[in-house]
Scaffold this motif. Structure first.
Motif, mmCIF file in Angstrom:
data_model
loop_
_atom_site.group_PDB
_atom_site.id
_atom_site.type_symbol
_atom_site.label_atom_id
_atom_site.label_comp_id
_atom_site.label_asym_id
_atom_site.label_seq_id
_atom_site.Cartn_x
_atom_site.Cartn_y
_atom_site.Cartn_z
ATOM 1 N N ARG A 1 0.833 -1.207 0.000
ATOM 2 C CA ARG A 1 0.000 0.000 0.000
ATOM 3 C C ARG A 1 0.867 1.256 0.000
ATOM 4 N NH1 ARG A 1 -3.124 -2.965 3.786
ATOM 5 N NH2 ARG A 1 -2.258 -1.764 5.515
ATOM 6 N N ALA A 2 1.962 1.237 0.733
ATOM 7 C CA ALA A 2 2.862 2.390 0.766
ATOM 8 C C ALA A 2 3.489 2.622 -0.604
ATOM 9 C CB ALA A 2 3.951 2.172 1.816
ATOM 10 N N ALA A 3 3.851 1.524 -1.273
ATOM 11 C CA ALA A 3 4.443 1.648 -2.611
ATOM 12 C C ALA A 3 3.433 2.235 -3.592
ATOM 13 C CB ALA A 3 4.931 0.286 -3.094
ATOM 14 N N GLU A 4 2.150 1.790 -3.469
ATOM 15 C CA GLU A 4 1.117 2.315 -4.345
ATOM 16 C C GLU A 4 0.917 3.807 -4.117
ATOM 17 O OE1 GLU A 4 -2.203 -0.080 -3.372
ATOM 18 O OE2 GLU A 4 -1.631 -1.760 -4.684
ATOM 19 N N ARG A 5 0.891 4.196 -2.827
ATOM 20 C CA ARG A 5 0.729 5.617 -2.512
ATOM 21 C C ARG A 5 1.896 6.426 -3.065
ATOM 22 N NH1 ARG A 5 -1.104 3.688 2.531
ATOM 23 N NH2 ARG A 5 0.955 4.023 3.431
ATOM 24 N N GLY A 6 3.110 5.850 -2.956
ATOM 25 C CA GLY A 6 4.276 6.564 -3.455
ATOM 26 C C GLY A 6 4.218 6.770 -4.954
ATOM 27 N N LEU A 7 3.782 5.748 -5.693
ATOM 28 C CA LEU A 7 3.666 5.872 -7.148
ATOM 29 C C LEU A 7 2.608 6.898 -7.519
ATOM 30 C CD1 LEU A 7 4.254 4.959 -10.036
ATOM 31 C CD2 LEU A 7 2.569 3.124 -9.719
ATOM 32 N N LEU A 8 1.440 6.827 -6.879
ATOM 33 C CA LEU A 8 0.371 7.776 -7.182
ATOM 34 C C LEU A 8 0.789 9.198 -6.849
ATOM 35 C CD1 LEU A 8 -2.703 5.729 -5.908
ATOM 36 C CD2 LEU A 8 -2.043 6.135 -8.270
ATOM 37 N N ASP A 9 1.512 9.373 -5.728
ATOM 38 C CA ASP A 9 1.984 10.711 -5.367
ATOM 39 C C ASP A 9 2.952 11.253 -6.415
ATOM 40 O OD1 ASP A 9 0.479 10.772 -3.076
ATOM 41 O OD2 ASP A 9 2.105 10.088 -1.756
ATOM 42 N N ARG A 10 3.821 10.372 -6.914
ATOM 43 C CA ARG A 10 4.818 10.821 -7.897
ATOM 44 C C ARG A 10 4.177 11.266 -9.203
ATOM 45 N NH1 ARG A 10 7.854 6.540 -5.714
ATOM 46 N NH2 ARG A 10 7.214 5.110 -7.388
ATOM 47 N N ILE A 11 3.099 10.610 -9.601
ATOM 48 C CA ILE A 11 2.452 10.998 -10.856
ATOM 49 C C ILE A 11 1.322 12.001 -10.635
ATOM 50 C CG2 ILE A 11 3.050 8.813 -11.953
ATOM 51 C CD1 ILE A 11 0.191 7.883 -11.562
ATOM 52 N N PRO B 1 -4.456 11.835 -7.074
ATOM 53 C CA PRO B 1 -4.934 11.731 -5.693
ATOM 54 C C PRO B 1 -5.498 10.340 -5.401
ATOM 55 C CG PRO B 1 -5.816 13.689 -6.778
ATOM 56 C CD PRO B 1 -5.193 12.849 -7.843
ATOM 57 N N LYS B 2 -4.881 9.601 -4.491
ATOM 58 C CA LYS B 2 -5.289 8.229 -4.230
ATOM 59 C C LYS B 2 -6.749 8.112 -3.775
ATOM 60 C CE LYS B 2 -3.791 3.952 -2.001
ATOM 61 N NZ LYS B 2 -5.099 3.573 -1.466
ATOM 62 N N PRO B 3 -7.260 9.036 -2.918
ATOM 63 C CA PRO B 3 -8.656 8.886 -2.483
ATOM 64 C C PRO B 3 -9.674 8.945 -3.617
ATOM 65 C CG PRO B 3 -7.464 10.385 -1.041
ATOM 66 C CD PRO B 3 -6.575 10.137 -2.219
ATOM 67 N N LEU B 4 -9.290 9.567 -4.736
ATOM 68 C CA LEU B 4 -10.240 9.748 -5.833
ATOM 69 C C LEU B 4 -9.907 8.893 -7.053
ATOM 70 C CD1 LEU B 4 -10.784 13.628 -5.731
ATOM 71 C CD2 LEU B 4 -12.228 11.838 -4.759
ATOM 72 N N VAL B 5 -9.023 7.911 -6.905
ATOM 73 C CA VAL B 5 -8.611 7.091 -8.050
ATOM 74 C C VAL B 5 -9.814 6.432 -8.716
ATOM 75 C CG1 VAL B 5 -7.421 4.964 -8.694
ATOM 76 C CG2 VAL B 5 -6.232 6.683 -7.349
ATOM 77 N N LEU B 6 -10.714 5.849 -7.914
ATOM 78 C CA LEU B 6 -11.881 5.204 -8.502
ATOM 79 C C LEU B 6 -12.800 6.217 -9.190
ATOM 80 C CD1 LEU B 6 -12.802 2.514 -5.816
ATOM 81 C CD2 LEU B 6 -11.722 2.182 -8.038
ATOM 82 N N GLY B 7 -12.776 7.452 -8.720
ATOM 83 C CA GLY B 7 -13.529 8.505 -9.396
ATOM 84 C C GLY B 7 -13.000 8.749 -10.799
ATOM 85 N N TYR B 8 -11.673 8.790 -10.937
ATOM 86 C CA TYR B 8 -11.063 8.962 -12.255
ATOM 87 C C TYR B 8 -11.420 7.798 -13.177
ATOM 88 C CZ TYR B 8 -8.033 12.816 -10.678
ATOM 89 O OH TYR B 8 -7.555 14.016 -10.217
ATOM 90 N N VAL B 9 -11.344 6.587 -12.645
ATOM 91 C CA VAL B 9 -11.684 5.399 -13.442
ATOM 92 C C VAL B 9 -13.142 5.478 -13.898
ATOM 93 C CG1 VAL B 9 -11.946 2.889 -13.398
ATOM 94 C CG2 VAL B 9 -9.953 3.951 -12.321
ATOM 95 N N GLY B 10 -14.018 5.879 -12.974
ATOM 96 C CA GLY B 10 -15.428 5.994 -13.316
ATOM 97 C C GLY B 10 -15.682 7.051 -14.372
ATOM 98 N N LYS C 1 -17.405 7.392 -2.359
ATOM 99 C CA LYS C 1 -18.574 7.829 -1.587
ATOM 100 C C LYS C 1 -18.214 8.647 -0.355
ATOM 101 C CE LYS C 1 -22.757 5.980 0.597
ATOM 102 N NZ LYS C 1 -23.530 4.754 0.916
ATOM 103 N N GLN C 2 -17.226 8.185 0.412
ATOM 104 C CA GLN C 2 -16.916 8.835 1.684
ATOM 105 C C GLN C 2 -15.725 9.788 1.591
ATOM 106 O OE1 GLN C 2 -19.015 8.427 4.133
ATOM 107 N NE2 GLN C 2 -20.185 6.880 3.008
ATOM 108 N N ARG C 3 -15.302 10.122 0.378
ATOM 109 C CA ARG C 3 -14.097 10.948 0.231
ATOM 110 C C ARG C 3 -14.373 12.420 0.494
ATOM 111 N NH1 ARG C 3 -10.953 6.815 1.180
ATOM 112 N NH2 ARG C 3 -10.909 5.280 -0.497
ATOM 113 N N GLU C 4 -13.351 13.087 1.010
ATOM 114 C CA GLU C 4 -13.453 14.510 1.333
ATOM 115 C C GLU C 4 -13.710 15.332 0.079
ATOM 116 O OE1 GLU C 4 -10.536 18.084 3.026
ATOM 117 O OE2 GLU C 4 -9.836 16.009 2.935
ATOM 118 N N GLY C 5 -14.513 16.390 0.220
ATOM 119 C CA GLY C 5 -14.752 17.326 -0.873
ATOM 120 C C GLY C 5 -16.003 17.053 -1.662
#
Length: 440
Positions: free
Chosen positions: A7-17, A20-29, A203-207
């Protein structure tokens, strides 16, 4: 379950590119939603003409009505998200698209009823801007400020990746198998899956909730998004440039499908693949011109690579393939790639316009969204108006002229500092590297 190290590695990759990890599924949708919305883009005008509208011009009127709804919803999306919350606005957009698309397929195309086409397809136009631009507001309200430009860039990657790029590619494979009407029903399925992933996954993400102060009403929020027209009139000029940016893109979808498929002789499948190539190229060059504009300036990039480049490429895209004929499909591909590349020259406008009104960036973004939606109305309207008068070649010349007008208007897009005197700095010509442009 995924272990903590993974999970830390995934967060690191998403941060580098910058995603925002909390909204990844939003982008996919959003990507899946826009693929569904883009499924019809390469063939809906001639299909309506052959199934109830009667002529390409009357089909263009239907698409123009749709464009009016898109334009209004693009403006409403920002103002309504402030008081309703982006999540609720997205739900409304999803519901409108799904319900009125089903009614359109059953009672307009299904019965070849032209008045119902105008009504149902037009109302459906409110759907995708509320869903997509509602999510854009959600991003701007929750992504870290230091990576906001990149986060918005990923939104446009998903948006353009679906409409019309992967949507057209999807159609090129499904039409030979299940026909145009069956393909339109698959679009509804993609919309529902994409909407569920985005809204349930985030659903439960900030903003996602109300963003405005408790006392702000819906009417006040709408008024604030309009008042910038007289408080910052140069932003209105920017809105006009943004309209011209993609108006020919939407306008060509009224008459190019028939010409390239039938008159030139490429066939529907090759035309749809060409459309996917054009906007696949555009996605790639969005990133290139974002970097270029940091070096040579936002306004310079828009005027030269964007407006002047599109004036040349839109002309080449129409006249060269229609002159050479079906044996030179590869030339049409190169012409399409040129148009897709130069269209990306307008990328910095999403950074330039909000910085022209630092005291009302929200209003500037609302007007910019209005320009984006306005293009979906102006382009088909120009095509429908001029096509019976001057033909497809004449309409293309009109689009050439509009891009030249945009080039002139771009030089009026000045920062507040530039208007204070001859010795003022020129941020639009040489922007601060920290102000990362976002794709148009």
């Amino acid at each position: 379950m995924t272990d903590p190290a993974t999970r830390a590695a995934e967060r690191g990759l998403l941060d580098r590119i910058g995603l925002p990890k909390p909204l990844v599924l939003g982008y996919v949708g959003v990507l899946l939603f826009m693929i569904g919305d883009g499924v019809e883009s390469g063939f809906i005008a001639p299909y309506m003409a052959d199934h109830g509208a009667g002529t390409d011009v009357k089909a263009g009127y239907v698409i123009t009505a749709y464009g009016v709804a898109v334009m209004l919803a693009s403006w409403f999306s920002g103002a309504l998200s402030q008081v309703w919350g982006p999540r609720k606005v997205m739900w409304v957009g999803l519901a409108i698209w799904a319900v009125f698309d089903a009614l359109y397929l059953l009672f307009a195309l299904g019965t070849e009823n032209y008045p119902m086409m105008l009504i149902l397809y037009g109302i459906r136009g409110f759907g995708y801007p509320l869903f997509a631009f509602g999510f854009l507001v959600w991003i701007t309200g929750s992504a870290p400020k230091a990576r906001l430009g990149t986060a918005v860039g990923w939104f446009y990657f998903a948006f353009t990746g679906g409409l019309p790029t992967l949507g057209s590619l999807w159609s090129s494979f499904t039409i030979p198998a299940i026909g145009e009407l069956g393909t339109l029903w698959t679009a509804l399925g993609l919309i529902l899956v994409g909407g569920a992933i985005a809204l349930v996954g985030a659903k439960q993400r900030e903003g996602g909730g109300r963003l405005a102060e408790p006392g702000v009403t819906t009417g006040e929020s709408l008024f604030n998004s309009v008042s910038i027209i007289w408080t910052h009139p140069r932003v209105l000029v920017g809105c006009l440039v943004r309209i011209i940016n993609t108006a020919p893109e939407f306008g060509m979808l009224v008459y190019l499908p028939r010409i390239f498929s039938d008159d030139v002789g490429f066939g529907t499948d090759k035309w749809l693949q060409l459309l996917a190539i054009i906007y696949g190229t555009n996605i790639f060059f969005n990133l290139i011109f974002g970097a270029v504009s940091d070096k040579i300036g936002w306004r310079t990039t828009i005027a030269t690579f964007g407006a002047l480049g599109c004036a040349i490429s839109v002309t080449v895209l129409y006249f060269v393939p229609t002159w050479l004929g079906p044996d030179y499909y590869w030339v049409a591909v190169l012409a399409g790639m040129l148009y897709g590349a130069t269209l990306a020259g307008f990328v910095p406008i999403s950074a330039l316009i909000p910085n022209m009104a630092p005291d009302n960036k929200g209003g500037a973004m609302a007007l910019l969204n209005l320009g984006a939606g306005g293009a979906a109305f102006v382009g088909p309207a120009v095509a429908s108006l001029f096509l019976p008068l001057v033909g497809a070649g004449g309409v293309t010349i009109v689009f050439l002229v509009l891009y030249l007008v945009a080039m002139v208007l771009t030089f009026f897009l000045k920062m507040p500092e530039e208007q204070s005197g001859p010795g003022a700095p020129d941020p639009a010509a040489a922007p601060d590297k920290s102000s990362a442009p976002t794709p148009a």
